[in-house]
Scaffold this active site. Structure first.
Site, PDB file in Angstrom:
ATOM      1  N   LYS A  12     -25.113  -5.047 -48.149  1.00 35.27           N
ATOM      2  CA  LYS A  12     -26.363  -5.535 -48.945  1.00 35.27           C
ATOM      3  C   LYS A  12     -26.377  -5.437 -50.412  1.00 35.27           C
ATOM      4  O   LYS A  12     -26.650  -6.461 -51.247  1.00 35.27           O
ATOM      5  CB  LYS A  12     -27.555  -4.905 -48.604  1.00 35.27           C
ATOM      6  CG  LYS A  12     -29.081  -5.102 -49.129  1.00 35.27           C
ATOM      7  CD  LYS A  12     -30.074  -4.339 -48.637  1.00 35.27           C
ATOM      8  CE  LYS A  12     -31.407  -4.433 -49.628  1.00 35.27           C
ATOM      9  NZ  LYS A  12     -31.888  -5.756 -49.576  1.00 35.27           N
ATOM     10  N   ILE A  53     -48.714 -16.784 -49.090  1.00 34.41           N
ATOM     11  CA  ILE A  53     -48.616 -16.170 -47.691  1.00 34.41           C
ATOM     12  C   ILE A  53     -49.209 -14.666 -47.601  1.00 34.41           C
ATOM     13  O   ILE A  53     -49.584 -14.049 -46.628  1.00 34.41           O
ATOM     14  CB  ILE A  53     -47.295 -16.259 -47.295  1.00 34.41           C
ATOM     15  CG1 ILE A  53     -47.079 -17.700 -47.052  1.00 34.41           C
ATOM     16  CG2 ILE A  53     -47.062 -15.556 -45.712  1.00 34.41           C
ATOM     17  CD1 ILE A  53     -48.107 -18.572 -46.140  1.00 34.41           C
ATOM     18  N   SER A  97     -47.472 -11.630 -49.326  1.00 30.47           N
ATOM     19  CA  SER A  97     -46.512 -10.428 -50.066  1.00 30.47           C
ATOM     20  C   SER A  97     -46.245 -10.831 -51.501  1.00 30.47           C
ATOM     21  O   SER A  97     -45.504 -11.688 -51.476  1.00 30.47           O
ATOM     22  CB  SER A  97     -45.779  -9.999 -49.122  1.00 30.47           C
ATOM     23  OG  SER A  97     -44.797 -11.142 -48.924  1.00 30.47           O
ATOM     24  N   CYS A 118     -32.415  -6.944 -44.551  1.00 34.21           N
ATOM     25  CA  CYS A 118     -32.429  -6.072 -43.657  1.00 34.21           C
ATOM     26  C   CYS A 118     -33.663  -5.548 -43.114  1.00 34.21           C
ATOM     27  O   CYS A 118     -34.436  -5.334 -44.017  1.00 34.21           O
ATOM     28  CB  CYS A 118     -31.435  -4.756 -43.924  1.00 34.21           C
ATOM     29  SG  CYS A 118     -29.755  -5.208 -44.440  1.00 34.21           S
ATOM     30  N   TRP A 147     -40.510  -7.736 -33.309  1.00 36.31           N
ATOM     31  CA  TRP A 147     -39.630  -7.319 -34.172  1.00 36.31           C
ATOM     32  C   TRP A 147     -39.498  -5.965 -34.098  1.00 36.31           C
ATOM     33  O   TRP A 147     -39.218  -5.141 -34.926  1.00 36.31           O
ATOM     34  CB  TRP A 147     -40.281  -7.567 -35.593  1.00 36.31           C
ATOM     35  CG  TRP A 147     -40.030  -9.287 -36.055  1.00 36.31           C
ATOM     36  CD1 TRP A 147     -39.118 -10.204 -35.213  1.00 36.31           C
ATOM     37  CD2 TRP A 147     -40.447  -9.916 -37.218  1.00 36.31           C
ATOM     38  NE1 TRP A 147     -39.212 -11.225 -35.823  1.00 36.31           N
ATOM     39  CE2 TRP A 147     -39.952 -11.274 -36.912  1.00 36.31           C
ATOM     40  CE3 TRP A 147     -41.128  -9.527 -38.132  1.00 36.31           C
ATOM     41  CZ2 TRP A 147     -40.315 -12.168 -38.123  1.00 36.31           C
ATOM     42  CZ3 TRP A 147     -41.410 -10.489 -39.114  1.00 36.31           C
ATOM     43  CH2 TRP A 147     -40.965 -11.853 -39.126  1.00 36.31           C
ATOM     44  N   HIS A 169     -37.345 -17.856 -50.328  1.00 37.60           N
ATOM     45  CA  HIS A 169     -36.066 -16.949 -50.001  1.00 37.60           C
ATOM     46  C   HIS A 169     -34.882 -17.666 -50.941  1.00 37.60           C
ATOM     47  O   HIS A 169     -33.919 -17.137 -50.707  1.00 37.60           O
ATOM     48  CB  HIS A 169     -35.697 -16.999 -48.742  1.00 37.60           C
ATOM     49  CG  HIS A 169     -36.731 -16.128 -47.893  1.00 37.60           C
ATOM     50  ND1 HIS A 169     -36.743 -14.917 -48.096  1.00 37.60           N
ATOM     51  CD2 HIS A 169     -37.501 -16.340 -46.838  1.00 37.60           C
ATOM     52  CE1 HIS A 169     -37.724 -14.130 -47.248  1.00 37.60           C
ATOM     53  NE2 HIS A 169     -38.170 -15.008 -46.441  1.00 37.60           N
TER      54      HIS A 169
END
Length: 716
Positions: A19, A440, A442, A525, A570, A703
């Site tokens: 990452k 949305i 965040s 992640c 999740w 994203h």
């Protein structure tokens, strides 16, 4: 002897090394050579972790996604990235995320980026893959250099390697024909590339190739079944031995098809398809290898080794050396190593097994089958104690929670009035424009937020200082939205580490790892909570933060919650009770939070159910049972409020058109749904389905680092 192997290993690294290497490269802070070196180090480390196995997987490592790797190996690049400057890695990242590293895309005419590939869920997991794109003119041109290089790396380390590839029929099934053409018509063009690939792997010294065909656990019509026959007749050339790998479910009506295919080995997910083991053995040729997935590759509970041996020992007597043992699927879906967990509750830790520990379980089972249980009595005794501890623990079962679930009635999930009546009351109260705008929920987790959270956890700042830091971030988010002219505001979620973990940390019945990272996509992640016991809510979780944000503005402020189905899907869930029971427990807990937000005068409450679809069984014939309890769980959560309170839900990065009736049944006042990565295809269903409530299409892909084109968005 029993052969041991693995279908795939987590690639992100125990400390998320991949990452950080990817993000440094994308920002232009490190070189391509540094990224490649990190990849090589991780592969070597992961092969070392698997060295006790008879065969280690090669090709399971990826810089972003294994399906995207396959597209590039087959030369199936979208037209929009053909002809770009730079090498294959640049184009690879352009398809994955819209652009490559900083500084490599300056020659393009479109703000340095292109449209990223569509992203959706890998079967019923929380892993996302980049959807292959096809049209009637798609051609395939093999470039196996990446896979061959990794095979050479493994052989240089003295390992017996098993290349892993996605099979041709599954690859076609996973993709989309952008022009509406028949994907299966491409199979004759695709198979020669696969034949060349297998020949190249054989020439490079591979004896076995694992060829993954997980769509065999789904419902296939006659055309797709025939595609399997055609494909494997052509690929059974004798250059390598083929291990056909299926996972995530039973074969059911596809078992005769699999048994008849000309492959030298078959892997069956014996966690989900144990009842099919005997039938597969009986239907298979006498010389065929049967690989059984006897350790759960998707959950983190220890295997009951003695129970596994009880049913495996007769199978081993039947198969002898033809028996292979492996996890049920790739270990991509679990964290790397439990040894990284130093703060996890000791009792709960004793119940767990991460990827490295699961491979140790495979070795213990193989040794016991080959040499007898006495040889591994110490390991079996430790396992026996852990299984017994979990079964007897008073921390797992809460009678009050079980009683609350038993008392659920249908009325708990019904709104007081039909949508039309509610909408009229909400319009008067909220006074929103014709096309309200919102986000949305965040906002970015900035460096300052992360530093404050780390300092608070480390004890270097107190709770008051942490609260002030988060309030400052919340105010910043509110002021930014006011300046932009948004109609319905959010508080930005500065205080939340993750949309599931944040809630799980405040619910009884959950435990949390410190390093239990699992890849969701690319460099993203997550650290799934561990649902080990009955769920309850000791106190309010979000009310204070939302109330503070609401006090800063005259505009409506949304309360932001994660829904019960998403929290369930999740999480690493219990394997000792049905999933729907855990979901109802979560629904009751989140319902309490909804009602407390309403009492605090929050008039819009968003309950995210991003993972609703991914919990669907892989066979459509089993969908309705899941949808019944999943939708009812949402309704229990949401529908205790007054008519004037507007309930939103949000869904993203999945196909929802085929469950739109169930989504309508949730009876949310407003649904916001991601549409940007699918070329607005998800909106097509509203031409044919009379959706009764309000909808908010998500038009910007958050994203991708690309700046959205407002003109194109308006046209769409």
């Amino acid at each position: 002897m029993v052969t041991t192997h693995n279908l795939g290993f987590p690639r992100i690294g125990a400390k998320r090394e991949l990452k950080f290497a990817l993000e440094a490269y994308w920002k232009g802070q490190s070189s391509r050579d540094e990224l490649q070196r990190t990849g090589a180090k991780l592969r070597a480390k992961h092969w070392q972790d698997q060295a006790a196995l008879d065969l280690v997987p090669v090709g399971d490592f990826s810089f972003y996604d294994q399906v995207l790797d396959t597209s590039f190996m087959l030369g199936n690049l979208p037209a929009r990235v053909r002809g770009f400057h730079g090498d294959a890695l640049d184009n690879y990242f352009r398809v994955a995320r819209g652009r490559s590293a900083a500084g490599t895309d300056n020659h393009t005419a479109c703000c340095g980026g292109v449209a990223a590939g569509e992203m959706t869920k890998w079967f019923d997991t929380n892993y996302h893959y980049i959807v292959p794109e096809f049209d009637a003119d798609t051609e395939f041109k093999l470039d196996a250099s990446r896979l061959l290089a990794q095979l050479a790396e493994a052989k240089a380390l003295g390992l017996k390697a098993k290349p892993v590839i996605i099979g041709p029929v599954t690859y076609l099934a996973l993709g989309k024909a952008k022009d509406g053409s028949d994907k299966l018509s491409l199979l004759p063009r695709l198979l020669p590339a696969y034949a060349k690939l297998l020949a190249a792997l054989g020439a490079a010294g591979a004896e076995w190739v694992q060829i993954d065909e997980p769509i065999l656990v789904t419902e296939l019509d006659s055309a797709w079944q025939e595609a399997f026959h055609a494909a494997y007749q052509q690929l059974n050339t004798g250059t390598v031995k083929l291990l056909l790998a299926t996972y995530f479910g039973p074969l059911q009506d596809n078992l005769p098809l699999v048994a008849a295919l000309p492959v030298q080995g078959v892997h069956l997910d014996a966690i989900n398809a144990r009842d099919e083991v005997k039938a597969l053995i009986q239907a298979s040729p006498a010389e065929r290898i049967i690989s059984l997935g006897v350790v759960n590759g998707r959950n983190i509970w220890k295997t009951d080794l003695e129970a596994a041996l009880d049913w495996l020992e007769p199978v081993a007597k039947t198969l002898g050396e033809r028996l292979w043992l492996a996890p049920s699927c790739s270990l991509l879906h679990v964290p790397v190593d439990l040894e990284s967990e130093h703060k996890l509750d000791a009792e709960i830790r004793s119940w767990l097994a991460f990827a490295v520990q699961k491979l140790s379980e495979i070795s213990v089972l193989a040794t016991a089958l080959a040499q007898g249980r006495g040889v591994v009595e110490q390991e079996l005794a430790a396992n026996r104690a852990a299984i017994a501890s979990r079964h007897a623990s008073t921390r797992v079962n809460n009678p009050a929670v079980k009683a609350a679930v038993a008392a659920i009635t249908a009325g708990l999930g019904r709104r007081r009035s039909p949508f039309a009546e509610r909408a009229a009351k909400q319009h008067v109260l909220l006074n929103l424009p014709l096309y309200p705008t919102t986000t949305i929920g965040s906002f970015p987790q900035t460096k300052e937020i992360r530093l404050a959270r780390s300092a608070f956890k480390a004890g270097t700042i107190d709770e008051s200082a942490y609260t002030q830091a988060m309030r400052a971030e919340i105010e910043h988010s509110v002021r930014e939205q006011e300046a932009l002219g948004l109609d319905v505001l959010v508080h930005g979620e500065a205080e939340r580490n993750d949309m599931v973990e944040y809630f799980g940390e405040q619910l009884d019945g959950y435990a949390f790892s410190q390093a239990g990272w699992v890849q969701s996509y690319g460099s993203r992640c997550v650290k799934p909570p561990i649902l080990f016991g009955d769920i309850s809510r000791p106190k309010a979780m979000t009310v204070e933060w939302i109330s503070y944000a609401a006090s800063l503005t005259d505009k409506p402020m949304k309360g932001m919650l994660t829904g019960p189905v998403t929290i369930l899907n999740w999480s690493f869930v219990r394997d000792d009770q049905p999933r729907f029971v855990s979901c109802y427990q979560l629904a009751l807990a989140i319902r309490e939070e909804v009602l407390d937000l309403e009492k605090a005068s929050v008039r819009i409450i968003q309950i995210d159910e991003a993972a609703l679809r991914e919990g669907l069984p892989l066979r459509k014939s089993q969908w309705q049972d899941y949808l019944d309890w999943a939708v009812e769980s949402f309704r229990i959560t949401a529908n205790g409020v007054r008519d004037e309170t507007q309930i939103h839900t949000h869904m993203c990065y999945s196909e929802f058109n085929d469950i739109i009736a169930a989504i309508a049944g949730m009876d949310a006042d407003v649904i916001t749904i991601e549409t940007s990565r699918s070329d607005m295809e998800l909106l097509d269903v509203f031409d044919s389905f009379n959706y009764p409530n309000q909808i908010g299409p998500g038009v910007y892909d958050i994203h991708s680092p690309n700046i959205p084109d407002a003109t194109l968005t308006r046209q769409a």
